[in-house]
Design a protein around this motif. Structure first.
Motif, PDB file in Angstrom:
ATOM      1  N   ARG A  34       9.370  -1.132  -7.258  1.00  0.00           N
ATOM      2  CA  ARG A  34       8.323  -0.290  -7.951  1.00  0.00           C
ATOM      3  C   ARG A  34       7.767   0.427  -6.944  1.00  0.00           C
ATOM      4  NH1 ARG A  34       5.299  -3.410 -12.083  1.00  0.00           N
ATOM      5  NH2 ARG A  34       4.058  -1.585 -12.417  1.00  0.00           N
ATOM      6  N   LEU A  35       7.041  -0.389  -6.014  1.00  0.00           N
ATOM      7  CA  LEU A  35       6.273  -0.277  -4.706  1.00  0.00           C
ATOM      8  C   LEU A  35       7.065   0.970  -4.028  1.00  0.00           C
ATOM      9  CD1 LEU A  35       4.533  -3.416  -3.902  1.00  0.00           C
ATOM     10  CD2 LEU A  35       3.189  -1.482  -4.776  1.00  0.00           C
ATOM     11  N   SER A  36       8.146   0.593  -3.799  1.00  0.00           N
ATOM     12  CA  SER A  36       9.015   1.591  -2.776  1.00  0.00           C
ATOM     13  C   SER A  36       8.988   3.052  -3.271  1.00  0.00           C
ATOM     14  CB  SER A  36      10.274   0.927  -2.364  1.00  0.00           C
ATOM     15  OG  SER A  36      10.946   0.862  -3.769  1.00  0.00           O
ATOM     16  N   ARG A  37       8.975   3.148  -4.582  1.00  0.00           N
ATOM     17  CA  ARG A  37       9.206   4.276  -5.220  1.00  0.00           C
ATOM     18  C   ARG A  37       8.046   5.569  -4.971  1.00  0.00           C
ATOM     19  NH1 ARG A  37      11.005   2.256 -11.101  1.00  0.00           N
ATOM     20  NH2 ARG A  37      12.923   1.407 -10.551  1.00  0.00           N
ATOM     21  N   PHE A  38       6.977   5.078  -4.536  1.00  0.00           N
ATOM     22  CA  PHE A  38       5.640   5.869  -4.157  1.00  0.00           C
ATOM     23  C   PHE A  38       5.797   6.474  -2.735  1.00  0.00           C
ATOM     24  CE2 PHE A  38       3.507   2.737  -6.880  1.00  0.00           C
ATOM     25  CZ  PHE A  38       2.771   3.485  -7.667  1.00  0.00           C
ATOM     26  N   ARG A  39       5.828   7.818  -2.841  1.00  0.00           N
ATOM     27  CA  ARG A  39       6.024   8.753  -1.657  1.00  0.00           C
ATOM     28  C   ARG A  39       5.142   8.116  -0.407  1.00  0.00           C
ATOM     29  NH1 ARG A  39       1.791  11.665  -0.547  1.00  0.00           N
ATOM     30  NH2 ARG A  39       0.545  12.551  -2.397  1.00  0.00           N
ATOM     31  N   GLN A  40       3.886   7.575  -0.960  1.00  0.00           N
ATOM     32  CA  GLN A  40       2.939   7.286   0.086  1.00  0.00           C
ATOM     33  C   GLN A  40       3.455   5.926   0.938  1.00  0.00           C
ATOM     34  OE1 GLN A  40       2.173   7.913  -3.010  1.00  0.00           O
ATOM     35  NE2 GLN A  40       0.384   9.004  -3.221  1.00  0.00           N
ATOM     36  N   VAL A  41       4.290   5.222   0.402  1.00  0.00           N
ATOM     37  CA  VAL A  41       4.696   3.877   1.111  1.00  0.00           C
ATOM     38  C   VAL A  41       5.654   4.453   2.063  1.00  0.00           C
ATOM     39  CG1 VAL A  41       5.779   1.860   0.590  1.00  0.00           C
ATOM     40  CG2 VAL A  41       4.099   2.676  -1.026  1.00  0.00           C
ATOM     41  N   ARG A  42       5.598   4.198   3.287  1.00  0.00           N
ATOM     42  CA  ARG A  42       6.476   4.367   4.366  1.00  0.00           C
ATOM     43  C   ARG A  42       7.344   3.214   4.603  1.00  0.00           C
ATOM     44  NH1 ARG A  42       7.379   9.245   5.324  1.00  0.00           N
ATOM     45  NH2 ARG A  42       7.618   8.771   7.378  1.00  0.00           N
ATOM     46  N   THR A  43       6.772   2.049   4.801  1.00  0.00           N
ATOM     47  CA  THR A  43       7.370   0.882   4.922  1.00  0.00           C
ATOM     48  C   THR A  43       6.853  -0.112   3.960  1.00  0.00           C
ATOM     49  OG1 THR A  43       7.479   1.445   7.275  1.00  0.00           O
ATOM     50  CG2 THR A  43       8.007  -0.882   6.794  1.00  0.00           C
ATOM     51  N   LEU A  44       8.076  -1.034   3.450  1.00  0.00           N
ATOM     52  CA  LEU A  44       7.390  -2.127   2.540  1.00  0.00           C
ATOM     53  C   LEU A  44       8.106  -3.535   3.132  1.00  0.00           C
ATOM     54  CD1 LEU A  44       6.252  -3.397  -0.173  1.00  0.00           C
ATOM     55  CD2 LEU A  44       8.127  -2.232  -1.115  1.00  0.00           C
ATOM     56  N   LEU A  61       2.727  -3.260   3.424  1.00  0.00           N
ATOM     57  CA  LEU A  61       3.103  -1.988   3.064  1.00  0.00           C
ATOM     58  C   LEU A  61       2.444  -1.222   4.021  1.00  0.00           C
ATOM     59  CD1 LEU A  61       2.772  -3.215   0.015  1.00  0.00           C
ATOM     60  CD2 LEU A  61       2.719  -0.767  -0.834  1.00  0.00           C
ATOM     61  N   MET A  62       3.371  -0.333   4.640  1.00  0.00           N
ATOM     62  CA  MET A  62       2.541   0.769   5.516  1.00  0.00           C
ATOM     63  C   MET A  62       2.642   2.089   4.705  1.00  0.00           C
ATOM     64  SD  MET A  62       1.623   1.764   8.539  1.00  0.00           S
ATOM     65  CE  MET A  62       1.733   1.003  10.010  1.00  0.00           C
ATOM     66  N   VAL A  63       1.523   2.555   4.546  1.00  0.00           N
ATOM     67  CA  VAL A  63       1.325   3.884   3.865  1.00  0.00           C
ATOM     68  C   VAL A  63       0.566   5.030   4.600  1.00  0.00           C
ATOM     69  CG1 VAL A  63       1.011   2.324   1.586  1.00  0.00           C
ATOM     70  CG2 VAL A  63      -0.907   3.330   2.797  1.00  0.00           C
ATOM     71  N   SER A  64       0.659   6.131   4.175  1.00  0.00           N
ATOM     72  CA  SER A  64      -0.032   7.397   4.566  1.00  0.00           C
ATOM     73  C   SER A  64      -0.448   8.195   3.546  1.00  0.00           C
ATOM     74  CB  SER A  64       1.085   7.775   5.551  1.00  0.00           C
ATOM     75  OG  SER A  64       2.114   8.634   4.952  1.00  0.00           O
ATOM     76  N   GLY A  65      -1.640   8.926   4.119  1.00  0.00           N
ATOM     77  CA  GLY A  65      -2.317  10.041   3.146  1.00  0.00           C
ATOM     78  C   GLY A  65      -2.991  10.970   4.205  1.00  0.00           C
TER      79      GLY A  65
END
Length: 163
Positions: A86-96, A107-111
């Motif tokens: 579920r988390l990996s589906r978000f575009r903000q999530v770069r690495t999980l 999680l590595m996320v970007s915004g």
């Protein structure tokens, strides 16, 4: 998978833009065999994708990156896999990643900015079922990504020598 395939993977991981001719001279394989082996590695999904390492700070896009650690209650029969999917589906999530230690997932996320990252965590991640706790760390500066240094290394300065 043999030693030559492993050698090819190491070479491609370092520089995937090398030609079959260049890789062949490095591995003592003919270019046609290099291409055939690479194709087989791609077909078997060992090679998943080719990417470029970009110094976004230098490119000036102004994005903010954050590391988010999560404590998660694993699901019976599925462990962490469903929540990770579920988390990996978000575009903000770069690495999980599933990790050891105090937290379970990283999680590595970007915004676009800190507020966007904060909103993502508070509106999408924290309220999810099975998420018990979050810890967010804003990345201030990256010095190395995927084995590649992102700063210009200075030549070693020679010290004056005198008697």
């Amino acid at each position: 998978m043999d030693d030559k395939d492993l050698e090819l993977l190491r070479i491609l991981e370092e520089n995937s833009r090398l030609s079959a001719q260049e890789i062949g001279s490095m591995t003592n394989l003919i270019p046609a065999e290099v291409e055939a082996r690479i194709h087989a590695l791609e077909e078997s999904r060992i090679i998943r994708k080719y990417t470029t390492v970009i110094n976004w700070e230098k490119a000036g896009n102004g994005e903010v990156s954050a590391i988010i650690e999560l404590k998660v209650s694993p699901e019976r029969d599925f462990g962490y896999d469903r929540i990770a999917e579920r988390l990996s589906r978000f575009r903000q999530v770069r690495t999980l990643r599933l990790i050891t230690g105090t937290y379970d997932l990283q999680l590595m996320v970007s915004g676009k900015n800190v507020q966007e990252v904060s909103r993502f965590v508070s509106e999408h991640v924290a309220p999810m079922d099975r998420i018990r706790e979050t810890a967010t760390h804003i990345v201030m500066k990256s010095y190395k990504e995927n084995g590649n240094t992102l700063f210009e290394q200075q030549e070693a300065e020679r010290l004056p020598y005198s008697f």
